[in-house]
Design an enzyme around this catalytic site. Structure first.
Site, PDB file in Angstrom:
ATOM      1  N   VAL A 106      64.027  44.573  40.280  1.00  0.00           N
ATOM      2  CA  VAL A 106      65.351  44.418  40.872  1.00  0.00           C
ATOM      3  C   VAL A 106      65.590  45.416  41.998  1.00  0.00           C
ATOM      4  O   VAL A 106      66.278  45.109  42.984  1.00  0.00           O
ATOM      5  CB  VAL A 106      66.447  44.533  39.780  1.00  0.00           C
ATOM      6  CG1 VAL A 106      66.468  45.930  39.162  1.00  0.00           C
ATOM      7  CG2 VAL A 106      67.817  44.159  40.324  1.00  0.00           C
ATOM      8  N   CYS A 151      50.069  57.985  44.023  1.00  0.00           N
ATOM      9  CA  CYS A 151      50.164  56.619  44.531  1.00  0.00           C
ATOM     10  C   CYS A 151      51.123  56.540  45.715  1.00  0.00           C
ATOM     11  O   CYS A 151      50.835  55.877  46.709  1.00  0.00           O
ATOM     12  CB  CYS A 151      50.619  55.677  43.417  1.00  0.00           C
ATOM     13  SG  CYS A 151      50.729  53.949  43.920  1.00  0.00           S
ATOM     14  N   GLY A 182      62.018  50.786  47.098  1.00  0.00           N
ATOM     15  CA  GLY A 182      63.205  50.797  46.251  1.00  0.00           C
ATOM     16  C   GLY A 182      63.392  52.096  45.494  1.00  0.00           C
ATOM     17  O   GLY A 182      64.037  52.101  44.441  1.00  0.00           O
ATOM     18  N   CYS A 234      51.762  52.138  35.411  1.00  0.00           N
ATOM     19  CA  CYS A 234      51.553  50.715  35.676  1.00  0.00           C
ATOM     20  C   CYS A 234      50.173  50.217  35.282  1.00  0.00           C
ATOM     21  O   CYS A 234      50.004  49.048  34.952  1.00  0.00           O
ATOM     22  CB  CYS A 234      51.841  50.410  37.144  1.00  0.00           C
ATOM     23  SG  CYS A 234      50.610  51.056  38.301  1.00  0.00           S
TER      24      CYS A 234
END
Length: 404
Positions: free
Chosen positions: A16, A105, A129, A226
Site C-alpha cells: 500500500v 539493499c 514508499g 523479504c
C-alpha cells in the site's frame, strides 16, 4: 527541487505504501514510471506468494500501476541482490555479526544499481514508499536545482553559499519512521531521491488507498526479511551456505567455564536467550561472539549492558559538519572534539542521548549517557540531532574478557 515535468522512477513493492506514493507523485505533477524488482532466482526457497519480491507482489504492483495509469516494468536484479545483499547477510553471520540487509539493499540496490535503469528511462529521480523526509536545500538560499546539479567538493561546507545538499529527517509517524534504513545513502543518492510519504501517517495512507479503490488498501505490512521465509534465518543459512560451512565450537560463560558445544557461531546473536543450554538458576544470554576462536560467550543480563562502543564505515551527512573524519578526528585516547546527539542502536530502539567523537579512518566513538542493553556488532548505529540524521555507521565488536 523543481517538480515540473520531472520523470520519476518509483520502486513498487506491491504494498500500500509504494502504491499511494505513486498516486501522490502523479498528483504533484511528476511523470511516474513504476518498477518492481525481481530479486529472487527461480529456485529460491523464499519465492513465496506474499513476499515483497515474489510473484504476487509483482502482480499487485502491476495492477496498481494500471489503476493509476502509469507504466510498469519488472527489472531482474536477482544476481546483484544475491551478490550484494544475500552474500553480505551470510558472511556477517559467519563473522559473528548480526546483519541489517535492509540498509544494504537500500544503498546498493534500490538507490544504487536501480539508478542505471532510471537513467535509461530518462528519469531524474528515484522515489520509494519509505516513511522518511528528504529535504533538498542550498546554503544561502536559492533554488537547489535538479538531481544533476553539481555538489561542491573539497573543503566546501554546508554553510558555503551555493552548496547543494540533501537533509534526511525522520518521518512524522514515529511508529513507521524509516530514516534509520536510509542513513548510509550518500549525497548523490539522497539528492535524487523522493519520499512522498514522509509527512504522512499510515492511517492516512490506507485512507487514500481506500478512496482510490486500490485492492492493496488493506494489504498487511511485511514484518520479516523479504528473502528469509518465516523469518527463520537459521534455516535460510543452512540452505544458502550448506551444512559443510558451519564449524562446531564451544560455549563458555564470562567466568571462563566451559558450558557446552555449539554447531556454528552463525546461529547466535548478541542478547539471545532462547536455545542456550540450561543448568543455570538465572537467565543467561549471549554476550559476545568470537569468530577467531569460534566461541560463544554467555552471561547474565548485566553483562549485556554497554555504555561505549565504536562504529566503522561511518557515513557523515553534511548537517553533521564532519566533512573529512580522517583529517578532523582526534586521537582515540583524547576526550575532546565530540558533540552531543541521539543515537539509535537498532531500528526498534527509541534512541538515547550520547556523545559522539569522530575518529580516523571513517570511525567514531559513541559514549552513551545511559548504558544500553545488547549493543550488537553488525547492526547500524544512526546519529540524530532531533529528527535530522547526522550520520551513522556499523557497530564494532567490543570483546568481553574471559579468564583463560
Amino acid at each position: 527541487m523543481s517538480r515540473k515535468k520531472q520523470r520519476v522512477l518509483l520502486g513498487m513493492s506491491g504494498g500500500v505504501d509504494s502504491s499511494v506514493a505513486g498516486y501522490l507523485l502523479r498528483e504533484q505533477g511528476y511523470d511516474v514510471i513504476g518498477v518492481t524488482m525481481k530479486v529472487w532466482p527461480q529456485d529460491c526457497i523464499s519465492r513465496a506468494e506474499d513476499k515483497c519480491c515474489g510473484p504476487q507482489a509483482i502482480a499487485d504492483a502491476r495492477g496498481v500501476a494500471h489503476s493509476l495509469g502509469i507504466p510498469h516494468y519488472v527489472v531482474d536484479e536477482a544476481d546483484q541482490f544475491d551478490r550484494l545483499v544475500i552474500d553480505y547477510f551470510s558472511s556477517e553471520y559467519q563473522a559473528g555479526r548480526t546483519p541489517n540487509p535492509c540498509v544494504i539493499c537500500n544503498e546498493k540496490i534500490k538507490f544504487g544499481n536501480l539508478w542505471s535503469k532510471a537513467a535509461a528511462l530518462g528519469c531524474d529521480c528515484i522515489a520509494t514508499g519509505h516513511y522518511a523526509i528528504i529535504e533538498h536545500s542550498v546554503a544561502g538560499g536559492g533554488d537547489p536545482g535538479g538531481a544533476d546539479a553539481p555538489i561542491k567538493s573539497g573543503s566546501a561546507g554546508i554553510t558555503d553559499p551555493g552548496y547543494n545538499y540533501a537533509v534526511l529527517r525522520k518521518g512524522i509517524d514515529p511508529r513507521k519512521d524509516q530514516s534509520y534504513f536510509l542513513f548510509s545513502l550518500r549525497q548523490p543518492q539522497l539528492r535524487r531521491a523522493l519520499t512522498p510519504l514522509g509527512k504522512m501517517t499510515k492511517p492516512q495512507i490506507r485512507e487514500i488507498a481506500h478512496s482510490l479503490g486500490l485492492k492493496v488498501a488493506d494489504k498487511l505490512d511485511s514484518q520479516e526479511i523479504c528473502f528469509v521465509p518465516g523469518n527463520d534465518y537459521k534455516a535460510f543459512l543452512r540452505s544458502h551456505l550448506g551444512e559443510n560451512e558451519f564449524v562446531r565450537g564451544e560455549i563458555y560463560d564470562v567466568d571462563g567455564n566451559f558450558v557446552a558445544e555449539h554447531s556454528g557461531i552463525e546461529f547466535f546473536t548478541i542478547g539471545q536467550r532462547k536455545g542456550l543450554p540450561g543448568g543455570s538458576l538465572r537467565p543467561r544470554y549471549v554476550v559476545d561472539l568470537d569468530p577467531e576462536t569460534n566461541r560463544v560467550i554467555i552471561g547474565d543480563a548485566e553483562n549485556l549492558v554497554c555504555d561505549e562502543f565504536e562504529i566503522d564505515r561511518v557515513n557523515w551527512h553534511p548537517a553533521a559538519g564532519v566533512t573529512d573524519p580522517g583529517y578532523n578526528a582526534v586521537a582515540a585516547d583524547v576526550d575532546r572534539g565530540s558533540f552531543k546527539a541521539t543515537v539509535k542502536i537498532r531500528y526498534s530502539h527509541p534512541g538515547t542521548p550520547a556523545s559522539v567523537t569522530p575518529l580516523e579512518n571513517n570511525r567514531a566513538r559513541i559514549h552513551l549517557h545511559e548504558p544500553q542493553r545488547a549493543v550488537t556488532p553488525g547492526q547500524a548505529a544512526v546519529i540524530y540531532d532531533s529528527d535530522m540524521v547526522l550520520g551513522g555507521g556499523w557497530i564494532c565488536r567490543r570483546e568481553v574478557t574471559v579468564p583463560a
